[in-house]
Design a protein around this motif. Structure first.
Motif, PDB file in Angstrom:
ATOM      1  N   LEU A 116       0.825  -1.211   0.000  1.00 24.99           N
ATOM      2  CA  LEU A 116       0.000   0.000   0.000  1.00 24.99           C
ATOM      3  C   LEU A 116       0.859   1.260   0.000  1.00 24.99           C
ATOM      4  N   VAL A 117       1.939   1.257   0.786  1.00 26.10           N
ATOM      5  CA  VAL A 117       2.851   2.403   0.793  1.00 26.10           C
ATOM      6  C   VAL A 117       3.416   2.618  -0.606  1.00 26.10           C
ATOM      7  N   HIS A 118       3.833   1.535  -1.229  1.00 30.76           N
ATOM      8  CA  HIS A 118       4.428   1.619  -2.571  1.00 30.76           C
ATOM      9  C   HIS A 118       3.423   2.125  -3.596  1.00 30.76           C
ATOM     10  N   ASN A 119       2.197   1.586  -3.551  1.00 33.34           N
ATOM     11  CA  ASN A 119       1.204   1.918  -4.579  1.00 33.34           C
ATOM     12  C   ASN A 119       0.550   3.275  -4.352  1.00 33.34           C
ATOM     13  N   THR A 120       0.192   3.535  -3.103  1.00 28.64           N
ATOM     14  CA  THR A 120      -0.576   4.739  -2.800  1.00 28.64           C
ATOM     15  C   THR A 120       0.231   6.002  -3.031  1.00 28.64           C
ATOM     16  N   TRP A 121       1.543   5.932  -2.806  1.00 27.19           N
ATOM     17  CA  TRP A 121       2.388   7.123  -2.926  1.00 27.19           C
ATOM     18  C   TRP A 121       2.286   7.765  -4.301  1.00 27.19           C
ATOM     19  N   ARG A 122       2.071   6.985  -5.331  1.00 30.72           N
ATOM     20  CA  ARG A 122       2.022   7.529  -6.694  1.00 30.72           C
ATOM     21  C   ARG A 122       0.887   8.529  -6.895  1.00 30.72           C
ATOM     22  N   PHE A 171      12.266  -0.764   0.637  1.00 27.89           N
ATOM     23  CA  PHE A 171      12.136   0.176  -0.478  1.00 27.89           C
ATOM     24  C   PHE A 171      10.925   1.086  -0.286  1.00 27.89           C
ATOM     25  N   ALA A 172       9.798   0.496   0.141  1.00 26.70           N
ATOM     26  CA  ALA A 172       8.584   1.295   0.337  1.00 26.70           C
ATOM     27  C   ALA A 172       8.786   2.346   1.415  1.00 26.70           C
ATOM     28  N   LEU A 173       9.431   1.966   2.515  1.00 28.60           N
ATOM     29  CA  LEU A 173       9.631   2.903   3.619  1.00 28.60           C
ATOM     30  C   LEU A 173      10.659   3.972   3.252  1.00 28.60           C
ATOM     31  N   MET A 174      11.712   3.609   2.513  1.00 25.26           N
ATOM     32  CA  MET A 174      12.712   4.591   2.093  1.00 25.26           C
ATOM     33  C   MET A 174      12.098   5.613   1.146  1.00 25.26           C
ATOM     34  N   ARG A 175      11.187   5.142   0.278  1.00 28.18           N
ATOM     35  CA  ARG A 175      10.491   6.056  -0.634  1.00 28.18           C
ATOM     36  C   ARG A 175       9.672   7.078   0.166  1.00 28.18           C
ATOM     37  N   HIS A 176       8.953   6.595   1.155  1.00 24.69           N
ATOM     38  CA  HIS A 176       8.137   7.468   1.998  1.00 24.69           C
ATOM     39  C   HIS A 176       9.022   8.440   2.774  1.00 24.69           C
ATOM     40  N   ALA A 177      10.139   7.948   3.317  1.00 21.04           N
ATOM     41  CA  ALA A 177      11.029   8.792   4.123  1.00 21.04           C
ATOM     42  C   ALA A 177      11.636   9.916   3.293  1.00 21.04           C
ATOM     43  N   LEU A 178      12.048   9.616   2.078  1.00 26.17           N
ATOM     44  CA  LEU A 178      12.621  10.650   1.219  1.00 26.17           C
ATOM     45  C   LEU A 178      11.612  11.754   0.947  1.00 26.17           C
ATOM     46  N   TRP A 179      10.399  11.383   0.626  1.00 22.85           N
ATOM     47  CA  TRP A 179       9.378  12.365   0.256  1.00 22.85           C
ATOM     48  C   TRP A 179       9.106  13.324   1.407  1.00 22.85           C
ATOM     49  N   ARG A 237      18.468   4.565   8.490  1.00 21.92           N
ATOM     50  CA  ARG A 237      18.262   3.371   9.307  1.00 21.92           C
ATOM     51  C   ARG A 237      17.718   2.220   8.467  1.00 21.92           C
ATOM     52  N   THR A 238      16.783   2.528   7.583  1.00 24.09           N
ATOM     53  CA  THR A 238      16.204   1.490   6.730  1.00 24.09           C
ATOM     54  C   THR A 238      17.216   0.975   5.723  1.00 24.09           C
ATOM     55  N   GLN A 239      18.069   1.858   5.225  1.00 30.60           N
ATOM     56  CA  GLN A 239      19.109   1.419   4.295  1.00 30.60           C
ATOM     57  C   GLN A 239      20.089   0.477   4.977  1.00 30.60           C
ATOM     58  N   GLN A 240      20.367   0.721   6.240  1.00 29.19           N
ATOM     59  CA  GLN A 240      21.233  -0.188   6.994  1.00 29.19           C
ATOM     60  C   GLN A 240      20.595  -1.570   7.111  1.00 29.19           C
ATOM     61  N   ALA A 252      22.070   2.551  -7.194  1.00 33.16           N
ATOM     62  CA  ALA A 252      22.496   3.849  -7.727  1.00 33.16           C
ATOM     63  C   ALA A 252      21.338   4.848  -7.691  1.00 33.16           C
ATOM     64  N   GLU A 253      20.139   4.393  -8.038  1.00 34.78           N
ATOM     65  CA  GLU A 253      18.975   5.280  -8.029  1.00 34.78           C
ATOM     66  C   GLU A 253      18.669   5.779  -6.618  1.00 34.78           C
ATOM     67  N   LEU A 254      18.757   4.884  -5.635  1.00 35.46           N
ATOM     68  CA  LEU A 254      18.497   5.291  -4.253  1.00 35.46           C
ATOM     69  C   LEU A 254      19.560   6.264  -3.754  1.00 35.46           C
ATOM     70  N   HIS A 255      20.804   6.034  -4.148  1.00 35.93           N
ATOM     71  CA  HIS A 255      21.877   6.933  -3.724  1.00 35.93           C
ATOM     72  C   HIS A 255      21.678   8.323  -4.319  1.00 35.93           C
ATOM     73  N   LEU A 256      21.293   8.367  -5.583  1.00 42.51           N
ATOM     74  CA  LEU A 256      21.029   9.659  -6.220  1.00 42.51           C
ATOM     75  C   LEU A 256      19.801  10.331  -5.607  1.00 42.51           C
ATOM     76  N   ALA A 257      18.792   9.536  -5.276  1.00 44.27           N
ATOM     77  CA  ALA A 257      17.590  10.103  -4.650  1.00 44.27           C
ATOM     78  C   ALA A 257      17.938  10.740  -3.310  1.00 44.27           C
ATOM     79  N   TYR A 258      18.801  10.071  -2.541  1.00 42.80           N
ATOM     80  CA  TYR A 258      19.222  10.637  -1.255  1.00 42.80           C
ATOM     81  C   TYR A 258      19.927  11.974  -1.468  1.00 42.80           C
ATOM     82  N   GLN A 259      20.814  12.026  -2.454  1.00 41.31           N
ATOM     83  CA  GLN A 259      21.542  13.263  -2.707  1.00 41.31           C
ATOM     84  C   GLN A 259      20.625  14.354  -3.273  1.00 41.31           C
TER      85      GLN A 259
END
Length: 759
Positions: free
Chosen positions: A220-226, A254-262, A271-274, A289-296
Motif C-alpha cells: 500500500l505504501v508503494h502503490n498509494t504514494w504515486r 524500499f517502500a519505507l525509504m520512498r516514503h522517508a525521502l518524500w 536506518r532502513t538502508q542499513q 544507484a537510483e536510491l543513492h542519487l535520490a538521497y543526494q
C-alpha cells in the motif's frame, strides 16, 4: 418492433430523418421491445442528439419496470447473468441463484425475447448497470460475494475474482486474501493504481496474520504514494517499527525509504538502508544507484561517494557507481562533459519508477546547469507524458515543478509561474512533502522577477514542512527568500537567510560550491548595506571556487564585483558576467545583469557626446565593431567590452586601449598578420606577464585579474615560450624591450638591470 418501426418513431419524434445508423443501434440495444425502445428514444431526445444512442434514466426505469414482477426469480436470473458475464451459462446461473436449472433456462429465454439478453448474454454495459441497479445494495453486494467464490472455484483469473470482491466490499474466506494481493500486483503492472489500492485495502481488512498485514501495508505504501502521498502515513508507522526492529524485508525497505525521502526523514532513510544492507539478497546495482542519487537529490552531497565497486560486488556495480558519481559532480562543480554524459546515461537507461524519479530529476537538472536547457525540457516533457499515461500524479507533479524551474531559467517567467501553480494544485499542498520546495521557489522567484512583491509575500506565507528547510530544495527556497528581502529593501533579513544557506552547505560538504552560491548572495547583501570591501572579498571567494567549473557562480560573482568596482571597470565585468549566463542559457540572470549594467554609472571620462542616460559600453572598452548596446536577447559571442580573444579564458581582464595599441606596434607587418604571429603575446598573456614583471605573486595576479592561480601559471608558461626566456628573471627586461608602452602604462620604471619595480 422492427428496425423500420424504430426509424419511424425517431422521424416522428425528431421532425426529420435520423442518422443512418441510429435506428439499427436503438433496435439492437432495446431488442425490439417497445417499452425499452421508447425509453431509449426518450433518452436520446433528452441528450445531445449526436447520432449515437444515449442510455439514461428513462431506459434504467424501463428495465426496472420490466423486472419488477411478483416472481422474484426473473430479477435474480437477470442479475446473475449480468454479474457472471462470460461465465453466465445456465448451470452457473443456477448455482449462483439456487434456482432449478430448468427454471433458469425458461427465465433466460424470456429475457432474450424481452431484448435484455442476446443469446443468453448481456450485450451492453448500460443494460448490465440497469439490471444490477434494480437490486437493493445489500442484495447486490451479497450476489458479488457469491459470484467471486463461484468464479474462484471455477479457476477464473485473480483480477476477475477480485473485481467481485471489491464490489462486495468483503472477504468471504481466507482464500480471498492472496487472490486480492495477486490482483493488486497485476494491476500495478498495468499502472491501475486505483484498483490495486482497492484490492490491498480490502485484503488488509480481512487478514488476521500480522506478517501478512505488514506485507500488505508495504504494498500500500508503494502503490498509494504515486497518487496520494499523504495517505501513505497511515501504513508507514508499522513499517518504521519493523525497520527499527530489523525485521523488515527488501520490498518493505524500499517502500519505507520512498516514503522517508518524500517527507525529508533522513534518519528513517538511513536506518532502513542499513537494514536493507544486512539482508541476504541485496538490491541490484541500478536500484542502489537510483536510491543513492535520490538521497543526494534531497540531502545534498555525501562525503566519500563511491566511484568504484567493492570487491566481490555485482558485476554491474562499477558501471552504475561511475555513472552516479559522475552525475553527482553537479553539487561540487556545476555542469560539465562528465555530468552531461552521466545524465544522458541515466535518462536513457532508467525507466520512470518510484525509485528512479529523483535520479531522473537530477539528470535533467544536470543538463540544465550545463547550458542544455532545451534538451532538459525535452526529457522533462517526455517523462511528464509517461507519468500522465500511467496515472502517476505524484511523478507528474514533481516533473512539472522541474519543468517550471527550467522555464524560469530561460526567462519565460509568466509561463514558469503558471506551471508552478498548476503542479501545486495537481497534487495538493498536503501531499507534497519536502518536494514542495521546487514549485514554491519557482513561484517566489517569478513574482520577484516581475516585481509582484505583494504576490511574493503571499507565497512566503504559505506553510512549508520544517523538514524541507534541511534539504537541497530548502536551500534554494531560503535563497529565494533572501532575494525577496533584497528586492524589498531589507538587506539584514536577507543576510539571515543567506547565512542559513551557508551553515547548511558547510554542515553537508564545504566543497560543494555549486549547491547554492551563498558567498555571492552575501556579497550582494553587503553591497546593499554599504559594505563594499566585504562584498568584494566574498565575490572573489565565490569566483575562486567557481572558476573553470561553475559558470553560474562565476557570473554572479563577476556581477557583484562589477557593482563594487569603480565606474570605469564596471562595463567589462558586467559583460563577462553576461557571457557566462548566456553560455548557460540562463536568460533570467542575463536579463538582470543587462538591467544592472545599463543602469550603472559610467566612467567620468566618458566619450564626448554621450548623454547621462547613455546605455552603451564606454568607447575605450570596446573592440572593433562593438559599438552596440548590450542586449539581453543577443549578447555577442565576444561580449561588449570584454575584448576576449579566441585563446583567452573567461575571467581574463578586458583589453585596454594602451595595451591594444602596444600589441599592434609590437611586431612588424600588417594588423591582419600580426594576430597570427606565434611570438606575439595575447592580451591575457600581456596582462599576466606585466603584473609578474612588476613582482606580483601568482596569487596576487589571480586576485587582481579575477582568474585562478592555475590560469595565471598557464599564461606565464605560454608567455615565456613566446618571448624565448626561461622564467621571471629576464621577463621584465624582455617586456621593456618588446612592449615598452605596456610596461609604462601601469607606472613601472626601468632599472639599470632591467627589472621592473612598482613606483
Amino acid at each position: 418492433m422492427s428496425k423500420r418501426a424504430v426509424g419511424s418513431m425517431l422521424r416522428e419524434s425528431l421532425n426529420g430523418a435520423p442518422g443512418p445508423d441510429l435506428p439499427a443501434q436503438l433496435h439492437a440495444l432495446g431488442g425490439g421491445n417497445p417499452l425499452l425502445t421508447t425509453a431509449l428514444v426518450d433518452d436520446y431526445l433528452a441528450g445531445d442528439r449526436d447520432g449515437r444512442p444515449a442510455v439514461g434514466p428513462a431506459y434504467a426505469g424501463a428495465v426496472h419496470a420490466f423486472l419488477d414482477r411478483p416472481d422474484i426469480r426473473l430479477l435474480e436470473t437477470a442479475s446473475a447473468v449480468a454479474i457472471l458475464g462470460d461465465y453466465g451459462g445456465t448451470e452457473m446461473v443456477a448455482k449462483l441463484t439456487g434456482i432449478d436449472p430448468d427454471a433458469v433456462s425458461g427465465m433466460m429465454d424470456a429475457l432474450d425475447l424481452a431484448g435484455l439478453l442476446v443469446k443468453g448474454q448481456v450485450q451492453h454495459p448500460s443494460t448490465r448497470a440497469a439490471i444490477l441497479g434494480s437490486l437493493a445494495p445489500g442484495a447486490r453486494s451479497a450476489l458479488h460475494s457469491k459470484a467471486a467464490e463461484l468464479k474462484y472455484w471455477n479457476a477464473a483469473t485473480p483480477n476477475e475474482v477480485s473485481s467481485h470482491l471489491v464490489a462486495a466490499g468483503e472477504t468471504p474466506a481466507a482464500w480471498a486474501i492472496p487472490v486480492l494481493r495477486h490482483a493488486a500486483g497485476q494491476a500495478m503492472l498495468s499502472d491501475d493504481v486505483q484498483f490495486a489500492t482497492q484490492c490491498l485495502e480490502l485484503a488488509l481488512t480481512g487478514s488476521q496474520d500480522e506478517d501478512e498485514r505488514r506485507a500488505i501495508r508495504q504494498s500500500l505504501v508503494h502503490n498509494t504514494w504515486r497518487v496520494n502521498p499523504s495517505a501513505v502515513s497511515a501504513y508507514a508507522t508499522s513499517l518504521r517499527e519493523a525497520a527499527y526492529a530489523g525485521t523488515l524485508d527488501g520490498p518493505g525497505c524500499f517502500a519505507l525509504m520512498r516514503h522517508a525521502l518524500w517527507h525529508g526523514d533522513r534518519q528513517t532513510f538511513v536506518r532502513t538502508q542499513q537494514v536493507l544492507n544486512t539482508l541476504p539478497t541485496s538490491a541490484d546495482p541500478q536500484t542502489e544507484a537510483e536510491l543513492h542519487l535520490a538521497y543526494q537529490w534531497y540531502f545534498g552531497p555525501v562525503a566519500g561517494t563511491k566511484e568504484h565497486a567493492d570487491p566481490g560486488s555485482h558485476p554491474g556495480s562499477a558501471l552504475w557507481d561511475r555513472t552516479a558519481a559522475g552525475l553527482m559532480q553537479i553539487w561540487r562543480g556545476g555542469g560539465n562533459e562528465t555530468t552531461d554524459a552521466s545524465a544522458e546515461r541515466i535518462l536513457q537507461n532508467c525507466r520512470l519508477s518510484d525509485t528512479s524519479l529523483e535520479a531522473l530529476a537530477m539528470a535533467i537538472t544536470a543538463l540544465a546547469r550545463s547550458g542544455r536547457s532545451d534538451r532538459a525540457e525535452r526529457w522533462c516533457k517526455r517523462l511528464i507524458r509517461e507519468a500522465d499515461q500511467r496515472s502517476a500524479v505524484t511523478w507528474q507533479a514533481m516533473l512539472e515543478g522541474l519543468r517550471a524551474s527550467i522555464l524560469l531559467q530561460r526567462g519565460e517567467v509568466a509561463v514558469a509561474a503558471e506551471r508552478a501553480r498548476a503542479c501545486l494544485d495537481m497534487l495538493g499542498e498536503h501531499n507534497w512533502g519536502v518536494s514542495i520546495a521546487q514549485p514554491i521557489t519557482v513561484l517566489l522567484l517569478a513574482d520577484i522577477a516581475r516585481g509582484n512583491y505583494d504576490d511574493a509575500a503571499k507565497v512566503l506565507r504559505r506553510p512549508v514542512p520544517d523538514a524541507m528547510l534541511e534539504t537541497v530544495g530548502g536551500l534554494t527556497y531560503l535563497r529565494a527568500c533572501g532575494h525577496f528581502y533584497l528586492a524589498t529593501k531589507r538587506p539584514l533579513a536577507a543576510v539571515s537567510e543567506f547565512q542559513k544557506c551557508q551553515q547548511l552547505v558547510r554542515d553537508w560538504d564545504a566543497t560543494a560550491a555549486s549547491l547554492v552560491p551563498w558567498r555571492s548572495d552575501l556579497a550582494e547583501a553587503n553591497l546593499h548595506l554599504g559594505n563594499t570591501a566585504m562584498a568584494r572579498d566574498l565575490a572573489r571567494q565565490q569566483l575562486d571556487l567557481s572558476a573553470e567549473k561553475d559558470p553560474y557562480g562565476s557570473g554572479l560573482a563577476l556581477r557583484v564585483l562589477a557593482q563594487a568596482s569603480p565606474p570605469g571597470e564596471r562595463s567589462a565585468l558586467f559583460a563577462r558576467a553576461a557571457e557566462f549566463f548566456q553560455a548557460l542559457g540562463d536568460q533570467l540572470e542575463l536579463d538582470r545583469t543587462v538591467r544592472m549594467a545599463n543602469k550603472a554609472p559610467r566612467n567620468a571620462t566618458a566619450p564626448r557626446g554621450s548623454q547621462p542616460g547613455d546605455q552603451r559600453w564606454p568607447a575605450e572598452r570596446r573592440g572593433p565593431g562593438e559599438s552596440r548596446k548590450l542586449s539581453s536577447r543577443g549578447v555577442p559571442a565576444q561580449p561588449l567590452g570584454s575584448g576576449r580573444g579566441p585563446g583567452q579564458p573567461v575571467g581574463a581582464p578586458p583589453r585596454s586601449a594602451p595595451a591594444a595599441r602596444t600589441e599592434r606596434s609590437a611586431a612588424p607587418g600588417s594588423k591582419q598578420t600580426e594576430a597570427h604571429d606565434a611570438t606575439v603575446l595575447s592580451e591575457a598573456e600581456q596582462r599576466v606577464a606585466q603584473l609578474a614583471a612588476l613582482d606580483h605573486t601568482n596569487r596576487q595576479i589571480s586576485s587582481r585579474l579575477f582568474i585562478t592561480v592555475s590560469t595565471v601559471e598557464q599564461h606565464l608558461t605560454r608567455a615565456y615560450k613566446k618571448l624565448g626566456i626561461s622564467g621571471r628573471s629576464t621577463l621584465s627586461k624582455e617586456l621593456w624591450t618588446r612592449y615598452p608602452q605596456l610596461m609604462s602604462s601601469n607606472g613601472g620604471t626601468r632599472s639599470d638591470s632591467g627589472v621592473g619595480v612598482v613606483a
